[in-house]
Design an enzyme around this catalytic site. Structure first.
Site, PDB file in Angstrom:
ATOM      1  N   GLY A   1      20.473  -3.126 -17.262  1.00 49.79           N
ATOM      2  CA  GLY A   1      20.178  -2.031 -16.697  1.00 49.79           C
ATOM      3  C   GLY A   1      19.677  -1.036 -17.564  1.00 49.79           C
ATOM      4  CB  ALA A   2      18.228  -1.951 -20.694  1.00 48.19           C
TER       5      ALA A   2
ATOM      6  NE  ARG B   1      14.315   3.634 -14.045  1.00 50.18           N
ATOM      7  CZ  ARG B   1      14.226   2.601 -13.600  1.00 50.18           C
ATOM      8  NH1 ARG B   1      15.386   1.617 -13.451  1.00 50.18           N
ATOM      9  NH2 ARG B   1      12.929   1.906 -13.561  1.00 50.18           N
TER      10      ARG B   1
ATOM     11  CG  ASP C   1      20.296  -9.640  -8.350  1.00 50.36           C
ATOM     12  OD1 ASP C   1      21.207  -8.878  -8.961  1.00 50.36           O
ATOM     13  OD2 ASP C   1      19.965 -10.120  -7.176  1.00 50.36           O
ATOM     14  CB  VAL C   2      23.329  -8.477 -13.277  1.00 56.34           C
ATOM     15  CG1 VAL C   2      22.060  -8.186 -14.598  1.00 56.34           C
ATOM     16  CG2 VAL C   2      23.694  -7.282 -12.585  1.00 56.34           C
TER      17      VAL C   2
ATOM     18  CB  SER D   1      32.683   5.657 -14.965  1.00 56.12           C
ATOM     19  OG  SER D   1      32.376   6.850 -14.422  1.00 56.12           O
TER      20      SER D   1
ATOM     21  CE1 TYR E   1      29.047   3.922 -10.872  1.00 47.69           C
ATOM     22  CE2 TYR E   1      30.897   5.429 -11.272  1.00 47.69           C
ATOM     23  CZ  TYR E   1      29.601   4.820 -11.653  1.00 47.69           C
ATOM     24  OH  TYR E   1      29.049   5.073 -12.991  1.00 47.69           O
TER      25      TYR E   1
ATOM     26  CB  ALA F   1      33.000  -1.303  -9.446  1.00 47.33           C
ATOM     27  CE  LYS F   2      30.506   2.194 -13.818  1.00 48.73           C
ATOM     28  NZ  LYS F   2      29.633   1.338 -14.683  1.00 48.73           N
TER      29      LYS F   2
END
Length: 252
Positions: free
Chosen positions: A12-13, A15, A62-63, A141, A153, A156-157
């Site tokens: 995801g690098a 940006r 695509d991870v 997060s 989210y 997942a985090k």
């Protein structure tokens, strides 16, 4: 850094936080693979962060796809060398209140954050075990503690924190550490999109957020990059299984 320059992968690098971390690791002397779904964006970011020197390549992957992840890791190993540092940063938002959240939005977030981090870690760990050295940093997060409109989210985090601690237990004897960074409010395209979604000007959105943060400002990708730089350093070899909240203040 050892005599042989280490190779780091940042997902995801293209940006935001990922780009900030990739740039910092190049400055630290790593060879870096910038992985993102958009290969052209990955390559543009890699070229931008190495303009002042250093080595980086952009790789599209695509991870959440097993074959795509394996192909990307194999390519990194062939072009840069065996990767022994992994930053699992790839992520997406599909925010909604529970009663409005679709199964697709749940699955998309789980697949990128959790499945993606699992697939990347599983693919890279062999190189780390062979080298008897490795550093894994997963991006969690503050939302892991719960956040309205983010059931997917947040879950997942939070899951990434348990995943991190288990990796630390399983891989420690091979010289591999695993830690998580849990950012608070970081000014990125993603938080700008959140502001737009709730109908707020981004500058006003940041000002409002800063009033709730003890250090009285929002974070930047560089704040996360500094922490990642420490966690992947030689000197952090006795730090493993930890979740570091980089949020401008304490979190429960």
């Amino acid at each position: 850094m050892s005599e042989e320059t280490r190779v780091a992968i940042v997902t995801g690098a293209a940006r935001g936080i990922g780009a900030g971390v990739a740039e910092r690791l190049v400055q630290d002397g790593f060879k870096v693979a910038v992985i993102d779904l958009d290969e052209a964006a990955s390559q543009a970011t890699a070229e931008q962060i190495t303009a002042g020197g250093g080595t980086a390549i952009g790789v599209g992957a695509d991870v959440s796809d097993e074959a795509s992840v394996q192909a990307a890791v194999d390519r990194v190993a062939a072009e840069l060398g065996a990767p022994t540092v992994l930053i699992n940063n790839a992520g997406v938002l599909r925010d909604n209140l529970l009663f409005k959240m679709s199964v697709e939005d749940w699955d998309t977030v789980m697949n990128v954050h959790l499945r993606g981090s699992f697939l990347m870690a599983r693919a890279v760990q062999k190189h780390m075990v062979d080298a008897k050295y490795g550093r894994i940093v997963n991006l969690s997060s503050t939302s892991a503690l719960g956040n309205r409109g983010q059931a997917n989210y947040s879950a997942a985090k939070a899951g990434l924190q348990g995943f991190t601690k288990t990796l630390a237990i399983e891989l420690g004897k091979y010289g591999v550490t695993a830690n998580a960074i849990a950012p608070g409010f970081i000014a990125t395209d993603m938080t700008a999109a959140t502001a737009a979604r709730v109908g707020m000007d981004f500058e006003e959105f940041k000002k409002a957020a800063a009033t709730q943060i003890p250090v009285a400002r929002v974070g930047t990708p560089a704040d996360i990059a500094h922490t990642a730089s420490f966690l992947v350093s030689e000197g952090a070899g006795f730090v493993s299984g930890q979740v570091i909240y980089v949020a401008g203040g304490p979190k429960d």
